[in-house]
Design an enzyme around this catalytic site. Structure first.
Site, mmCIF file in Angstrom:
data_model
loop_
_atom_site.group_PDB
_atom_site.id
_atom_site.type_symbol
_atom_site.label_atom_id
_atom_site.label_comp_id
_atom_site.label_asym_id
_atom_site.label_seq_id
_atom_site.Cartn_x
_atom_site.Cartn_y
_atom_site.Cartn_z
ATOM 1 N N HIS A 33 5.330 4.923 1.289
ATOM 2 C CA HIS A 33 4.832 3.335 1.497
ATOM 3 C C HIS A 33 4.193 3.492 3.010
ATOM 4 C CE1 HIS A 33 4.995 -0.738 1.774
ATOM 5 N NE2 HIS A 33 5.106 -0.786 0.321
ATOM 6 N N HIS A 34 2.994 2.638 3.077
ATOM 7 C CA HIS A 34 2.315 2.871 4.242
ATOM 8 C C HIS A 34 3.520 2.102 5.352
ATOM 9 C CE1 HIS A 34 -0.940 3.043 6.705
ATOM 10 N NE2 HIS A 34 -2.056 3.088 5.578
ATOM 11 N N SER A 35 4.359 1.306 4.978
ATOM 12 C CA SER A 35 5.041 0.703 6.102
ATOM 13 C C SER A 35 5.801 1.712 6.881
ATOM 14 C CB SER A 35 6.119 -0.223 5.355
ATOM 15 O OG SER A 35 6.830 0.288 4.539
ATOM 16 N N VAL A 56 0.758 -1.230 0.037
ATOM 17 C CA VAL A 56 -0.010 -0.034 -0.084
ATOM 18 C C VAL A 56 0.809 1.553 0.043
ATOM 19 C CG1 VAL A 56 -1.820 1.228 1.401
ATOM 20 C CG2 VAL A 56 -1.747 -1.051 1.389
ATOM 21 N N ASN A 72 2.254 2.190 12.271
ATOM 22 C CA ASN A 72 0.911 1.915 11.801
ATOM 23 C C ASN A 72 0.143 1.422 13.321
ATOM 24 O OD1 ASN A 72 0.789 1.923 8.762
ATOM 25 N ND2 ASN A 72 2.662 1.327 9.091
#
Length: 350
Positions: free
Chosen positions: A93-95, A3, A197
């Protein structure tokens, strides 16, 4: 889930690269998650506007960030759109973090019963590659100035099917310390603010029907959201996902998320933005919008992003299912205006 987050920033002036670029190493690049050598910015200058930006974002969603490089990039479009003089697109990047984490950085510089929703025009057939299909991003913003709009859903014939199931995934910040926190606090060890996150999710059923009073939908949705937020659903969903990942590995965890997204109709992320006007290195911000792509199996994602006294609405759609996202975006805006007008008429707000 590969994602990527897109933060779309509209500026009130053209971006002066001689000012913008030298400031990055002393601000953003100091953050440990974003530290890197500044190689170059992607810079585009064109005469025409809105369609170019929309197509640019669509093409961007067809690509992934090279994993051998830092997992973020910045694109500057010096184009005069209907809402801004220039546009910056920050792809992350969602990480690297969730919306709450990135908003703090930005300001410093359940039900696992996976029954499927009903087939509707906004929920198309799922294939093994659905989550990787490119998404067109259609965005608009709406201020809170009062306008008179045409009344009336009362008396219209209701042709909606009965027993229709439409649900949304609603993402919840599960940090013990709610809201946007100072970046320094989030980077400290053992802090309640917690960078990263820290998201849970709840399944939110959507009521389908025609109402005489549009505020009935708002009251019902708010009551449902309040119950969900104060329940253990978000914490349990996050815990289950973490358990599956830890004990069974990344593939089963990815399959769990994919099944969750393919069983519901839409996803609904939202993050509260700045209340005061801000700017980047002397460039005042006109609007702020955010969305994601990659790993998104829903054909529709509706993202809300506030900034000052405005709210941006971003639709991320699979055009194979929703061929006219502009019409859907306009319909949502008109619905919000209708609700606002009803609030003003009833004297509930000025």
């Amino acid at each position: 889930m590969n994602v990527h987050i897109l933060a779309i920033m509209g500026f009130k002036t053209k971006i002066d690269l001689d000012v913008f670029k030298p400031n990055l190493p002393s601000t953003l690049l100091k953050h440990p998650r974003f530290s890197s050598l500044l190689v170059d910015l992607a810079i585009y200058n064109v005469e025409t506007a809105d369609k170019f930006v929309e197509d640019y974002i669509l093409n961007l969603s067809k690509t992934s960030i090279d994993k051998s490089m830092p997992l973020w990039d910045l694109h500057i479009l010096n184009v005069n759109t209907s809402m801004a003089e220039s546009v910056g697109i920050f792809r992350i990047h969602h990480s690297l973090g969730d919306g709450i984490s990135l908003m703090s950085l930005f300001l410093a510089s359940t039900a696992l019963v996976l029954v499927k929703d009903s087939e509707t025009p906004i929920k198309g057939p799922i294939t093994s590659t659905s989550e990787n299909n490119p998404r067109r991003k259609v965005f608009n913003e709406h201020g809170f100035e009062s306008k008179n709009i045409e009344k009336g859903i009362t008396g219209k014939k209701n042709n909606l099917p009965v027993k229709i199931r439409v649900r949304s995934i609603l993402f919840i910040n599960i940090r013990p310390s709610p809201g946007i926190q100072a970046l320094a606090d989030m980077m400290e060890k053992n802090t309640k603010a917690k960078w990263g996150n820290w998201l849970g999710f709840v399944i939110l059923p959507l009521s389908i029907g025609l109402r005489d009073d549009p505020l009935d939908d708002i009251r019902e949705a708010k009551a449902m959201c309040d119950r969900k937020r104060h329940s253990l659903e978000a914490l349990c969903s996050s815990g289950v996902a973490g358990f599956v990942f830890k004990f069974f590995g990344i593939k089963p965890a990815s399959s769990l998320f994919l099944r969750l997204f393919t069983s519901t109709t839409l996803a609904f992320p939202n993050v509260v933005g700045p209340l005061e006007e801000i700017g980047f290195y002397g460039h005042p911000l006109a609007y702020l919008a955010a969305t994601t792509y990659g790993g998104q199996a829903n054909e529709l994602m509706v993202s809300m992003q506030s900034y000052m006294n405005k709210m941006s609405v971003v639709l991320s759609v699979d055009e194979n299912t929703i061929p006219d996202p502009h019409q859907l975006c306009d319909d949502i805006i008109e619905s919000l205006k209708f609700i606002k007008n009803s609030v003003v008429e009833k004297g509930l707000a000025k």
